[in-house]
Scaffold this motif. Sequence first.
Motif, PDB file in Angstrom:
ATOM      1  N   LEU A  83      -1.099 -20.530  12.193  1.00  0.00           N
ATOM      2  CA  LEU A  83      -0.925 -19.198  13.152  1.00  0.00           C
ATOM      3  C   LEU A  83      -1.655 -19.425  14.511  1.00  0.00           C
ATOM      4  CD1 LEU A  83      -1.288 -18.304   9.882  1.00  0.00           C
ATOM      5  CD2 LEU A  83      -1.666 -16.027  10.875  1.00  0.00           C
ATOM      6  N   THR A  84      -0.762 -19.519  15.636  1.00  0.00           N
ATOM      7  CA  THR A  84      -1.588 -19.451  16.766  1.00  0.00           C
ATOM      8  C   THR A  84      -1.611 -17.953  17.399  1.00  0.00           C
ATOM      9  OG1 THR A  84      -0.233 -21.479  17.224  1.00  0.00           O
ATOM     10  CG2 THR A  84      -0.763 -20.481  19.199  1.00  0.00           C
ATOM     11  N   ILE A  85      -2.718 -17.741  17.631  1.00  0.00           N
ATOM     12  CA  ILE A  85      -3.379 -16.274  17.863  1.00  0.00           C
ATOM     13  C   ILE A  85      -3.347 -16.178  19.481  1.00  0.00           C
ATOM     14  CG2 ILE A  85      -5.014 -14.340  17.649  1.00  0.00           C
ATOM     15  CD1 ILE A  85      -4.942 -15.593  14.891  1.00  0.00           C
ATOM     16  N   GLU A  86      -2.788 -15.557  20.106  1.00  0.00           N
ATOM     17  CA  GLU A  86      -2.933 -14.904  21.677  1.00  0.00           C
ATOM     18  C   GLU A  86      -3.875 -13.820  21.820  1.00  0.00           C
ATOM     19  OE1 GLU A  86       0.408 -13.255  24.074  1.00  0.00           O
ATOM     20  OE2 GLU A  86       0.879 -15.320  24.392  1.00  0.00           O
ATOM     21  N   GLU A  87      -3.808 -12.883  20.858  1.00  0.00           N
ATOM     22  CA  GLU A  87      -5.060 -11.838  20.990  1.00  0.00           C
ATOM     23  C   GLU A  87      -5.043 -10.917  19.593  1.00  0.00           C
ATOM     24  OE1 GLU A  87      -5.201  -7.519  23.547  1.00  0.00           O
ATOM     25  OE2 GLU A  87      -3.321  -8.545  23.373  1.00  0.00           O
ATOM     26  N   ILE A  88      -6.410 -10.708  19.375  1.00  0.00           N
ATOM     27  CA  ILE A  88      -6.520 -10.069  17.996  1.00  0.00           C
ATOM     28  C   ILE A  88      -6.764  -8.666  18.463  1.00  0.00           C
ATOM     29  CG2 ILE A  88      -8.349  -9.712  16.218  1.00  0.00           C
ATOM     30  CD1 ILE A  88      -8.647 -12.584  16.078  1.00  0.00           C
ATOM     31  N   LEU A  89      -6.110  -7.489  17.893  1.00  0.00           N
ATOM     32  CA  LEU A  89      -6.024  -6.340  18.352  1.00  0.00           C
ATOM     33  C   LEU A  89      -6.920  -5.481  17.305  1.00  0.00           C
ATOM     34  CD1 LEU A  89      -2.208  -5.864  18.943  1.00  0.00           C
ATOM     35  CD2 LEU A  89      -4.141  -6.130  20.684  1.00  0.00           C
ATOM     36  N   HIS A  90      -6.948  -5.966  16.041  1.00  0.00           N
ATOM     37  CA  HIS A  90      -7.818  -5.416  14.991  1.00  0.00           C
ATOM     38  C   HIS A  90      -8.234  -6.347  13.998  1.00  0.00           C
ATOM     39  CE1 HIS A  90      -8.932  -2.030  12.478  1.00  0.00           C
ATOM     40  NE2 HIS A  90      -8.552  -2.484  11.292  1.00  0.00           N
ATOM     41  N   ASP A  91      -9.518  -6.268  13.473  1.00  0.00           N
ATOM     42  CA  ASP A  91     -10.113  -7.105  12.437  1.00  0.00           C
ATOM     43  C   ASP A  91     -10.969  -6.443  11.520  1.00  0.00           C
ATOM     44  OD1 ASP A  91     -10.937  -9.278  10.817  1.00  0.00           O
ATOM     45  OD2 ASP A  91     -11.185 -10.702  12.630  1.00  0.00           O
ATOM     46  N   THR A  92     -10.537  -6.082  10.421  1.00  0.00           N
ATOM     47  CA  THR A  92     -11.727  -5.277   9.356  1.00  0.00           C
ATOM     48  C   THR A  92     -11.688  -5.977   8.182  1.00  0.00           C
ATOM     49  OG1 THR A  92     -12.207  -3.011   8.814  1.00  0.00           O
ATOM     50  CG2 THR A  92      -9.851  -3.725   8.840  1.00  0.00           C
ATOM     51  N   ARG A  93     -12.551  -5.743   7.434  1.00  0.00           N
ATOM     52  CA  ARG A  93     -12.752  -6.292   5.843  1.00  0.00           C
ATOM     53  C   ARG A  93     -13.221  -5.263   4.939  1.00  0.00           C
ATOM     54  NH1 ARG A  93     -13.901 -12.096   5.922  1.00  0.00           N
ATOM     55  NH2 ARG A  93     -14.243 -12.797   7.978  1.00  0.00           N
ATOM     56  N   HIS A  94     -12.163  -5.102   3.916  1.00  0.00           N
ATOM     57  CA  HIS A  94     -12.856  -4.136   3.030  1.00  0.00           C
ATOM     58  C   HIS A  94     -13.122  -4.589   1.462  1.00  0.00           C
ATOM     59  CE1 HIS A  94     -11.602  -0.769   5.777  1.00  0.00           C
ATOM     60  NE2 HIS A  94     -10.616  -1.611   6.063  1.00  0.00           N
ATOM     61  N   GLU A  95     -13.967  -4.357   0.749  1.00  0.00           N
ATOM     62  CA  GLU A  95     -14.225  -4.817  -0.585  1.00  0.00           C
ATOM     63  C   GLU A  95     -13.627  -3.638  -1.428  1.00  0.00           C
ATOM     64  OE1 GLU A  95     -15.460  -7.597  -1.702  1.00  0.00           O
ATOM     65  OE2 GLU A  95     -16.085  -8.204   0.393  1.00  0.00           O
ATOM     66  N   LEU A  96     -12.315  -4.018  -2.099  1.00  0.00           N
ATOM     67  CA  LEU A  96     -11.467  -3.168  -2.922  1.00  0.00           C
ATOM     68  C   LEU A  96     -12.091  -3.173  -4.282  1.00  0.00           C
ATOM     69  CD1 LEU A  96      -8.141  -3.971  -1.786  1.00  0.00           C
ATOM     70  CD2 LEU A  96      -9.674  -2.400  -0.871  1.00  0.00           C
ATOM     71  N   GLY A  97     -13.013  -4.301  -4.799  1.00  0.00           N
ATOM     72  CA  GLY A  97     -13.326  -4.546  -6.174  1.00  0.00           C
ATOM     73  C   GLY A  97     -12.057  -4.675  -7.137  1.00  0.00           C
ATOM     74  N   LEU A  98     -12.447  -4.667  -8.390  1.00  0.00           N
ATOM     75  CA  LEU A  98     -11.419  -4.988  -9.644  1.00  0.00           C
ATOM     76  C   LEU A  98     -10.349  -3.776  -9.530  1.00  0.00           C
ATOM     77  CD1 LEU A  98     -13.847  -6.339 -12.443  1.00  0.00           C
ATOM     78  CD2 LEU A  98     -12.036  -7.705 -10.830  1.00  0.00           C
ATOM     79  N   ASP A  99      -9.419  -4.095  -9.765  1.00  0.00           N
ATOM     80  CA  ASP A  99      -8.226  -2.952  -9.825  1.00  0.00           C
ATOM     81  C   ASP A  99      -8.018  -2.722 -11.156  1.00  0.00           C
ATOM     82  OD1 ASP A  99      -5.879  -1.662  -7.953  1.00  0.00           O
ATOM     83  OD2 ASP A  99      -4.961  -2.278  -9.989  1.00  0.00           O
ATOM     84  N   PRO A 100      -7.739  -1.233 -11.751  1.00  0.00           N
ATOM     85  CA  PRO A 100      -7.680  -1.025 -13.002  1.00  0.00           C
ATOM     86  C   PRO A 100      -6.384  -1.254 -13.608  1.00  0.00           C
ATOM     87  CG  PRO A 100      -7.819   0.897 -11.730  1.00  0.00           C
ATOM     88  CD  PRO A 100      -8.066  -0.243 -10.877  1.00  0.00           C
ATOM     89  N   GLY A 101      -5.441  -1.567 -12.595  1.00  0.00           N
ATOM     90  CA  GLY A 101      -3.958  -1.685 -12.987  1.00  0.00           C
ATOM     91  C   GLY A 101      -3.205  -0.733 -13.106  1.00  0.00           C
ATOM     92  N   LEU A 102      -1.817  -0.747 -13.047  1.00  0.00           N
ATOM     93  CA  LEU A 102      -0.785   0.248 -13.020  1.00  0.00           C
ATOM     94  C   LEU A 102      -1.073   0.862 -14.370  1.00  0.00           C
ATOM     95  CD1 LEU A 102       1.589   1.759 -11.519  1.00  0.00           C
ATOM     96  CD2 LEU A 102       3.035  -0.085 -12.431  1.00  0.00           C
ATOM     97  N   GLN A 103      -0.982   2.392 -14.354  1.00  0.00           N
ATOM     98  CA  GLN A 103      -0.774   3.339 -15.518  1.00  0.00           C
ATOM     99  C   GLN A 103       0.569   3.946 -15.092  1.00  0.00           C
ATOM    100  OE1 GLN A 103      -4.034   5.548 -15.570  1.00  0.00           O
ATOM    101  NE2 GLN A 103      -5.528   3.791 -16.433  1.00  0.00           N
ATOM    102  N   LYS A 104       1.623   3.613 -16.160  1.00  0.00           N
ATOM    103  CA  LYS A 104       2.969   4.147 -15.976  1.00  0.00           C
ATOM    104  C   LYS A 104       2.885   5.328 -16.358  1.00  0.00           C
ATOM    105  CE  LYS A 104       5.368  -0.009 -15.590  1.00  0.00           C
ATOM    106  NZ  LYS A 104       6.508  -0.901 -16.267  1.00  0.00           N
ATOM    107  N   ASP A 105       3.398   6.488 -15.845  1.00  0.00           N
ATOM    108  CA  ASP A 105       3.702   7.888 -16.418  1.00  0.00           C
ATOM    109  C   ASP A 105       5.027   7.899 -17.060  1.00  0.00           C
ATOM    110  OD1 ASP A 105       3.213  10.560 -16.709  1.00  0.00           O
ATOM    111  OD2 ASP A 105       4.299  11.228 -14.911  1.00  0.00           O
ATOM    112  N   GLY A 106       5.280   8.488 -18.183  1.00  0.00           N
ATOM    113  CA  GLY A 106       6.473   8.517 -19.055  1.00  0.00           C
ATOM    114  C   GLY A 106       6.822   7.312 -19.557  1.00  0.00           C
ATOM    115  N   VAL A 107       5.997   6.398 -20.276  1.00  0.00           N
ATOM    116  CA  VAL A 107       6.102   5.378 -21.132  1.00  0.00           C
ATOM    117  C   VAL A 107       6.540   5.885 -22.300  1.00  0.00           C
ATOM    118  CG1 VAL A 107       4.418   4.062 -19.789  1.00  0.00           C
ATOM    119  CG2 VAL A 107       3.638   5.221 -21.594  1.00  0.00           C
ATOM    120  N   GLU A 108       6.896   4.818 -23.136  1.00  0.00           N
ATOM    121  CA  GLU A 108       7.563   5.423 -24.405  1.00  0.00           C
ATOM    122  C   GLU A 108       6.575   5.923 -25.257  1.00  0.00           C
ATOM    123  OE1 GLU A 108       9.062   1.584 -26.012  1.00  0.00           O
ATOM    124  OE2 GLU A 108      10.280   1.282 -24.215  1.00  0.00           O
TER     125      GLU A 108
END
Length: 226
Positions: A83-108
């Motif tokens: 990646l050849t970068i000419e300009e950085i317009l925005h740079d931010t970090r976020h800690e999301l942690g462990l994801d609980p996973g997808l819980q489907k509505d209407g499963v069998e």
Amino acid sequence: MRLVIARCSVDYAGKLTAHLPMAPRLILIKADGSVSIHADDRAYKPLNWMNPPCSLREEPHEENGAVARWTVTHGKSGERLILTIEEILHDTRHELGLDPGLQKDGVEAHLQELLAEHITTLGDGWTLIRREFPTAIGPVDILCRDADSATVAIEIKRRGEIDGVEQLTRYLELLNRDPHLAPVRGVFAAQEIRPQARVLAADRGIDCVTLDYDALRGIEHEGTLF
């Protein structure tokens, strides 16, 4: 997760080569090491990406208007995204942690619970015998009796395919060997049933029922007449 919006060009070097000319783009750098480059279209699909394991090296690169060069290298194949970068317009970090996973509505399981609770959806006078009725090859989703006290085995799917009809056929064969239950007929119930599954079910003497998940939950849609 790190989100970077930058004016950049991207070069892929591996089995093939590819080039994305200079333009504003979103760069996603995830905790698992993956890096993907996105434009403001194509829905969720990136323009280019590198799956883990990979490493990111950032270094200054003042040439032809650029300010930095990022090199993403795959740990096994050695393929690279540059990646050849000419300009950085925005740079931010976020800690999301462990994801609980997808819980489907209407499963069998939900459909089974709701239909068992509202078994008269299938007809007045229907009564529940048991959910998850055991057999030698696995449990039948619902075993019940119709208004004539005949035994009915119900197999429930979100999407009704031929495999589901075959599964119910095997259950019926076993259940009809039990003199306390026989004769047992089958009902194949799903939110959507494929035409091929309907044809096979009809050939096996199995009824098909399309389930309305919202109706089972008591949700009425605006604009419905009946």
